[in-house]
Motif scaffolding. Sequence first.
Motif, PDB file in Angstrom:
ATOM      1  N   PHE A 148      61.149 -26.809  14.178  1.00  0.00           N
ATOM      2  CA  PHE A 148      60.225 -27.804  13.633  1.00  0.00           C
ATOM      3  C   PHE A 148      58.858 -27.193  13.327  1.00  0.00           C
ATOM      4  O   PHE A 148      58.247 -27.492  12.297  1.00  0.00           O
TER       5      PHE A 148
ATOM      6  N   ASP B  18      65.119 -29.660  21.621  1.00  0.00           N
ATOM      7  CA  ASP B  18      63.865 -30.220  22.121  1.00  0.00           C
ATOM      8  C   ASP B  18      64.197 -31.215  23.228  1.00  0.00           C
ATOM      9  O   ASP B  18      65.033 -32.111  23.037  1.00  0.00           O
TER      10      ASP B  18
ATOM     11  N   CYS C 140      65.683 -30.815  16.433  1.00  0.00           N
ATOM     12  CA  CYS C 140      64.661 -29.773  16.580  1.00  0.00           C
ATOM     13  C   CYS C 140      64.973 -28.892  17.784  1.00  0.00           C
ATOM     14  O   CYS C 140      65.437 -29.386  18.818  1.00  0.00           O
TER      15      CYS C 140
END
Length: 320
Positions: free
Chosen positions: A58, A36, A26
Motif C-alpha cells: 500500500f 496488514d 495490503c
Amino acid sequence: QSRDTLADIIPKIELKVIKETYFLFCENPFESNKVDEDYADEFESAKINGFRTLLFNFDDLTSEFYFKNATKQIKASENLSNVIYRGWMLTPKQYSNLYEDLLSKNYKLINNVTEYQNCHYLPDSLEFIESKTPKSVFEKFENSESIEKLIEKTKKFGSNSVILKDYVKSEKHDWETACYVSDASNVQNLKNSIENLIRLRGKYLNEGIVVREFIELNDLTIHSKSGMPLTEEYRLFFFNQKLVEIYDYWEEGKYDLIKPETKEFEEIGKNVKSNFFSMDIAREKNGNLIIIELGDGQVAGLPDKAERNEFYKKLKNYIC
C-alpha cells in the motif's frame, strides 16, 4: 482530467474467460509476506471460504515515485481472473494505477476506475441517490475563488443548518468549527468553517468540498471514547446490484432486533453503476429512512459487529 482512461477502455475488450476470483489485501508494512494486521481477520475469512488471496504494498502504491513497485510480488496469471480489493481508501488516480498494473498481469479489479469513483466521490453518487439523500451542493477546490463559488451555491439552503465534508470524508470530531454550520446564511461563519475543513484535511483533501442539508437523525447513544453522539445508521453491501447484507453501523447503542425494510433501497441499488458497493442509510427523527452516502465496496469497512466469516460466505453465493 478526463475520466475516460485506459482502465475504462480495456475491460470492454473481451480478453479471456474469467476463471477465478481473488481477494487483494495490503501487506503488513513491516513484513511483506503477511497481511496488514487490521485486515487479518478478513484475510483468513476469505481463505476459509475458498478464495485465493493476493498481497500488495500500500505504501508503494500511494507513493508518487514508487507506485509501480506496489504489485511486484504478484506474478502474472495465465487466465484472466477477477480481483476484489479489501483495504484502505485510494484516490481515483491511485486506484487507476492499481487497476492498470493488475490488468497487465491478467487480474481485473471488480470495479473499473469510473465505477470506483461513482461510489467513492459523493458528487458522482448523487446521480443514483439524489431523490433519497439530503440536498447537496459541491465545488472542486482549486483556490479561494472555489470557496466563493461554493458559498454562492449554498444560498439555496437559506438560513437552514448544513454540514460540510470533502468529496469523501468529513471532520466530525471538529463538529462546531469544521463540520456543522447552524445557519448557512451566516456567510462569514460558513466561510470560516469551510477554510477550517480545508486546513484540517490538508494534503488528504479529496478533490473538493460538499455542503449538505442538515437532517435530524434518530439518537442512538454517546460514543464511550470520543463522546460523539451516535445516530441510528446501517451499512448495506451490494454485489452485482443485489443486497448481500445489512449491518448495524455502530458497535455501541441499542438497535432493534428487526432490521429496517430495505426494498426501496434495493430498487435504488439496481441502478447504481458499480459491481460492488456499500450504502449507508439512517433513520430520521420522524421515522423516515434516508441514504447518507454510497461507498465503493472494496474500501468500505465492515462494522465491528459484522461476523467476517459470514460476510465472505454470503459474498461467495453471489460471486460463484
